[in-house]
Write a protein that holds these residues in place. Structure first.
Motif, PDB file in Angstrom:
ATOM      1  N   CYS A  61     -25.646   4.275 -40.340  1.00  0.00           N
ATOM      2  CA  CYS A  61     -25.605   5.709 -39.966  1.00  0.00           C
ATOM      3  C   CYS A  61     -24.803   5.984 -38.898  1.00  0.00           C
ATOM      4  O   CYS A  61     -24.119   6.989 -38.667  1.00  0.00           O
ATOM      5  CB  CYS A  61     -27.034   6.245 -40.108  1.00  0.00           C
ATOM      6  SG  CYS A  61     -27.755   6.321 -41.643  1.00  0.00           S
ATOM      7  N   GLN A  62     -25.331   5.154 -37.870  1.00  0.00           N
ATOM      8  CA  GLN A  62     -24.843   5.415 -36.490  1.00  0.00           C
ATOM      9  C   GLN A  62     -23.022   5.463 -36.585  1.00  0.00           C
ATOM     10  O   GLN A  62     -22.380   6.243 -36.094  1.00  0.00           O
ATOM     11  CB  GLN A  62     -25.150   4.486 -35.513  1.00  0.00           C
ATOM     12  CG  GLN A  62     -24.815   4.644 -33.923  1.00  0.00           C
ATOM     13  CD  GLN A  62     -25.074   6.197 -33.570  1.00  0.00           C
ATOM     14  OE1 GLN A  62     -26.154   6.513 -33.795  1.00  0.00           O
ATOM     15  NE2 GLN A  62     -24.022   6.669 -33.127  1.00  0.00           N
ATOM     16  N   ARG A  63     -22.624   4.182 -37.316  1.00  0.00           N
ATOM     17  CA  ARG A  63     -21.149   4.171 -37.420  1.00  0.00           C
ATOM     18  C   ARG A  63     -20.481   5.290 -38.161  1.00  0.00           C
ATOM     19  O   ARG A  63     -19.479   5.727 -37.689  1.00  0.00           O
ATOM     20  CB  ARG A  63     -21.023   2.631 -38.102  1.00  0.00           C
ATOM     21  CG  ARG A  63     -21.060   1.404 -37.155  1.00  0.00           C
ATOM     22  CD  ARG A  63     -20.925   0.394 -38.014  1.00  0.00           C
ATOM     23  NE  ARG A  63     -21.289  -0.821 -37.382  1.00  0.00           N
ATOM     24  CZ  ARG A  63     -20.877  -1.606 -36.476  1.00  0.00           C
ATOM     25  NH1 ARG A  63     -19.758  -1.344 -35.789  1.00  0.00           N
ATOM     26  NH2 ARG A  63     -21.586  -2.411 -35.782  1.00  0.00           N
ATOM     27  N   THR A  82     -20.680  -2.877 -40.162  1.00  0.00           N
ATOM     28  CA  THR A  82     -21.908  -3.678 -39.604  1.00  0.00           C
ATOM     29  C   THR A  82     -22.284  -4.864 -39.863  1.00  0.00           C
ATOM     30  O   THR A  82     -22.849  -5.615 -39.156  1.00  0.00           O
ATOM     31  CB  THR A  82     -23.267  -2.555 -40.298  1.00  0.00           C
ATOM     32  OG1 THR A  82     -23.001  -1.019 -39.957  1.00  0.00           O
ATOM     33  CG2 THR A  82     -24.504  -2.890 -39.777  1.00  0.00           C
ATOM     34  N   GLU A 129     -33.310  -0.804 -39.753  1.00  0.00           N
ATOM     35  CA  GLU A 129     -32.495  -0.983 -38.715  1.00  0.00           C
ATOM     36  C   GLU A 129     -31.057  -1.137 -39.271  1.00  0.00           C
ATOM     37  O   GLU A 129     -30.106  -0.452 -38.712  1.00  0.00           O
ATOM     38  CB  GLU A 129     -32.856  -2.354 -38.063  1.00  0.00           C
ATOM     39  CG  GLU A 129     -34.110  -2.073 -37.430  1.00  0.00           C
ATOM     40  CD  GLU A 129     -34.831  -3.538 -36.841  1.00  0.00           C
ATOM     41  OE1 GLU A 129     -34.558  -4.379 -37.308  1.00  0.00           O
ATOM     42  OE2 GLU A 129     -35.616  -3.505 -35.885  1.00  0.00           O
ATOM     43  N   ALA A 155     -25.888  11.082 -43.317  1.00  0.00           N
ATOM     44  CA  ALA A 155     -25.159  10.811 -41.806  1.00  0.00           C
ATOM     45  C   ALA A 155     -23.724  11.177 -42.203  1.00  0.00           C
ATOM     46  O   ALA A 155     -22.999  11.675 -41.457  1.00  0.00           O
ATOM     47  CB  ALA A 155     -25.496   9.613 -41.358  1.00  0.00           C
ATOM     48  N   ARG A 169     -21.669   8.356 -38.332  1.00  0.00           N
ATOM     49  CA  ARG A 169     -21.667   9.412 -37.456  1.00  0.00           C
ATOM     50  C   ARG A 169     -20.463   9.735 -36.443  1.00  0.00           C
ATOM     51  O   ARG A 169     -19.881  10.532 -36.166  1.00  0.00           O
ATOM     52  CB  ARG A 169     -23.068   9.807 -36.702  1.00  0.00           C
ATOM     53  CG  ARG A 169     -24.030  10.581 -37.816  1.00  0.00           C
ATOM     54  CD  ARG A 169     -25.204  10.914 -36.849  1.00  0.00           C
ATOM     55  NE  ARG A 169     -25.960   9.697 -36.694  1.00  0.00           N
ATOM     56  CZ  ARG A 169     -27.033   9.303 -37.164  1.00  0.00           C
ATOM     57  NH1 ARG A 169     -27.511   9.925 -38.246  1.00  0.00           N
ATOM     58  NH2 ARG A 169     -27.715   8.261 -37.037  1.00  0.00           N
ATOM     59  N   ASP A 170     -20.393   8.178 -36.002  1.00  0.00           N
ATOM     60  CA  ASP A 170     -19.181   8.091 -34.893  1.00  0.00           C
ATOM     61  C   ASP A 170     -17.767   8.348 -35.632  1.00  0.00           C
ATOM     62  O   ASP A 170     -16.827   8.700 -34.994  1.00  0.00           O
ATOM     63  CB  ASP A 170     -19.226   6.694 -34.311  1.00  0.00           C
ATOM     64  CG  ASP A 170     -20.344   6.403 -33.454  1.00  0.00           C
ATOM     65  OD1 ASP A 170     -20.767   4.946 -32.992  1.00  0.00           O
ATOM     66  OD2 ASP A 170     -21.076   7.488 -33.147  1.00  0.00           O
ATOM     67  N   ASP A 204     -29.760   2.335 -40.154  1.00  0.00           N
ATOM     68  CA  ASP A 204     -29.750   3.059 -38.970  1.00  0.00           C
ATOM     69  C   ASP A 204     -28.147   2.841 -38.529  1.00  0.00           C
ATOM     70  O   ASP A 204     -27.381   3.380 -37.951  1.00  0.00           O
ATOM     71  CB  ASP A 204     -30.756   2.901 -38.029  1.00  0.00           C
ATOM     72  CG  ASP A 204     -31.976   3.595 -38.481  1.00  0.00           C
ATOM     73  OD1 ASP A 204     -32.998   3.529 -37.774  1.00  0.00           O
ATOM     74  OD2 ASP A 204     -31.703   4.545 -39.325  1.00  0.00           O
ATOM     75  N   ALA A 205     -28.064   1.374 -38.064  1.00  0.00           N
ATOM     76  CA  ALA A 205     -26.675   0.938 -37.881  1.00  0.00           C
ATOM     77  C   ALA A 205     -25.513   1.504 -38.533  1.00  0.00           C
ATOM     78  O   ALA A 205     -24.401   1.871 -37.955  1.00  0.00           O
ATOM     79  CB  ALA A 205     -26.762  -0.343 -37.736  1.00  0.00           C
TER      80      ALA A 205
END
Lengths: 366, 311
Positions: free
Chosen positions: A359-361, A334, A353, A56, A363-364, A356-357
């Motif tokens: 990974c999302q950060r 996170t 989970e 990510a 990517r942002d 993923d949290a």
């Protein structure tokens, strides 16, 4: 599409050049292959988590998975599998999960085997308080650097007469010089202000005295880093009252064993503490230092933080500071957010989970 | 008025050279200790390059002070990151890593010898379990690194296990030193009595003193052969504030309380400890190191008043 891929490849290489420090000499040509040893128990799942997060973050890392078990080589000597050794010798950098400790298996511990195979002489643990993971301390930010080849752990013991046993502690000029020089180089490369030698030279005048002397000599060659000395008992007394007074600490084997675990406790334990082992010939193996947690293995409950932060340490070692910062920030954010946390961190989210949290950060932040 | 039944016999301790050139403590100090058996001691200055060993070492050798005992209890009113510390470290104080035997093997290679004997290990283990029994402590934990130092720490551990067999009323556990440290700073309430060889005791006793606020508030006792016991504050001589009525007597006072308990005078011990803790909790009359700006004499007078009120 090709244009974008080309541009991102170029910017990765250019970025790597920009981030290059004198130490990252071989890491400035794009994708770097790292040996990955997932380990046992929760090892495989937290390794998967780290690989996901790295992807990510678009970190220029390629993973080469190897298993490490003790096998008997020609001549009857215990060794690690040849393909694992060959991979590490080629890549130089490794990331390792927890390995199970065999009881009465007839062979030495895997960690000992790895240490001997690659002459992993320095164990490095940065301990930084994690906002959102409450401990009695809020501002810990120190690094323990432990000499990991000699000292009290030489394993040389004898029965002198019935009921009298002696254990021999060995301190050599070379090992002391090597660890001291590593500590000062580390301080310089990581913008740390001071190095403190931890010892008991008032009691063990010759052995700790030799260690201290080599530290003082290394200090002379690194005048830009402040050098202090402190007795081990005084360090412990002060550490639990005010850990913010400490920066980089360098010490012989046993003291390092104790202090590194003490400091891990200050920030919340082995589940959140990164660790790195520096060897000869440019080899460096980063690892989580918790156990294999067989009771939760395979249940998507594990906390990948320790392995992830060790991987961040690895990125910094390789000069990839931009990626390191990004991943570390995403991880800390996170945890601070307290919404998605694994059970050991006080939440009830799954490992996937939590991953993923992060990974999302990440990517942002791209 | 109920006065503690103690008479004080003051003696000075300096290093003098006896017949034959050996360093010793003054004969009148030795004679006094041998007769009374119980002693209370303040801080002694450490001579630098005075040519003689430290006074503490001399006392230890003279009276075979084999056990160093430090009860660490959180003091309400003296804030630290921990609130419920209540443990005791018992350190073997005669051998182990502090045998002082070192050699240069070849140029650049030094060895330091750690000695563990069956006798010393058994003696400290027996003391630890006796202490636990006499002070209503529920468990004794042997602290060691026998996974690495199999023979030496292994011998120590074996003696602890043997002694545990004779004290089935006290729970016995074993824990690696690094695990103890890792757990101690996360949750010290899980520990009770801890017994260990010399170096580990040096480290852990100071670590635990830090948990409750430092050497200025930590009591200490040294148990010797032949019934001798010397209780002492373990802080320094603080020459910068000496003679200015600024000092904090808590550490020496709590060591004296330990002494009273050792002598079976539990009521007096409890009364004085309660008065001391109440004064600190009240926060009205505190010495500078405790966060106040009272004089030593004012702090002392406050404790005296409370003791009298407790009668």
């Amino acid at each position: 599409m090709a244009g974008n891929a080309w541009r991102s490849a170029v910017s990765r290489v250019v970025g790597a050049f920009k981030n290059a420090t004198p130490q990252s000499r071989t890491f400035t040509r794009g994708m770097q292959t790292v040996t990955l040893i997932p380990g046992d128990g929760i090892g495989p799942e937290i390794s998967v988590a780290v690989m996901k997060i790295f992807e990510a973050a678009k970190a220029p890392i390629q993973w080469e998975e190897r298993n490490v078990t003790a096998i008997k080589g020609p001549g009857g000597k215990w060794m690690i599998p040849p393909d694992a050794k060959e991979s590490m010798d080629k890549n130089k950098i490794g990331l390792k999960g927890p390995l199970k400790t065999p009881i009465a298996a007839g062979h030495p511990s895997m960690n000992l085997l790895l240490r001997k195979t690659f002459d992993l002489y320095a164990n490095v643990r940065p301990c930084v308080s994690i906002e959102g993971y409450k401990t009695p301390y809020t501002d810990v930010n120190l690094v323990t650097i432990r000499e990991n080849t000699e000292g009290e752990y030489s394993g040389i013991e004898h029965v002198i007469v019935d009921g009298v046993v002696q254990s021999i502690k060995l301190i050599t000029e070379q090992a002391s010089q090597r660890i001291a020089e590593y500590a000062f180089e580390y301080a310089r490369n990581n913008q740390r202000a001071s190095v403190t030698a931890v010892h008991k030279a008032n009691i063990m005048r010759m052995s700790d005295g030799l260690f201290l002397r080599k530290c003082r000599e290394a200090a002379e060659k690194h005048r830009d880093v402040k050098f202090t000395e402190m007795y081990l008992d005084t360090v412990c007394l002060n550490m639990v009252q005010d850990p913010t007074q400490f920066d980089v600490l360098v010490m012989p084997n046993l003291y390092g064993d104790i202090l590194s675990d003490l400091c891990a406790g200050l920030i919340g334990g082995l589940g959140v503490t990164p660790s790195g082992n520096i060897g000869a010939n440019g080899v460096a193996i980063f690892e989580s230092v918790h156990g294999t947690a067989p009771d939760i293995a395979g249940k998507d409950m594990a906390n990948p933080t320790a392995l992830l932060l060790s991987a961040v340490m690895m990125l910094r070692h390789m000069g990839l500071h931009g990626h390191a910062k990004k991943i570390e920030a995403a991880c800390f954010d996170t945890i601070r957010d307290e919404k998605v946390r694994t059970k050991d961190l006080g939440g009830n989210s799954k490992c996937s989970e939590f991953t993923d949290a992060i990974c999302q950060r990440v990517r942002d932040m791209n």
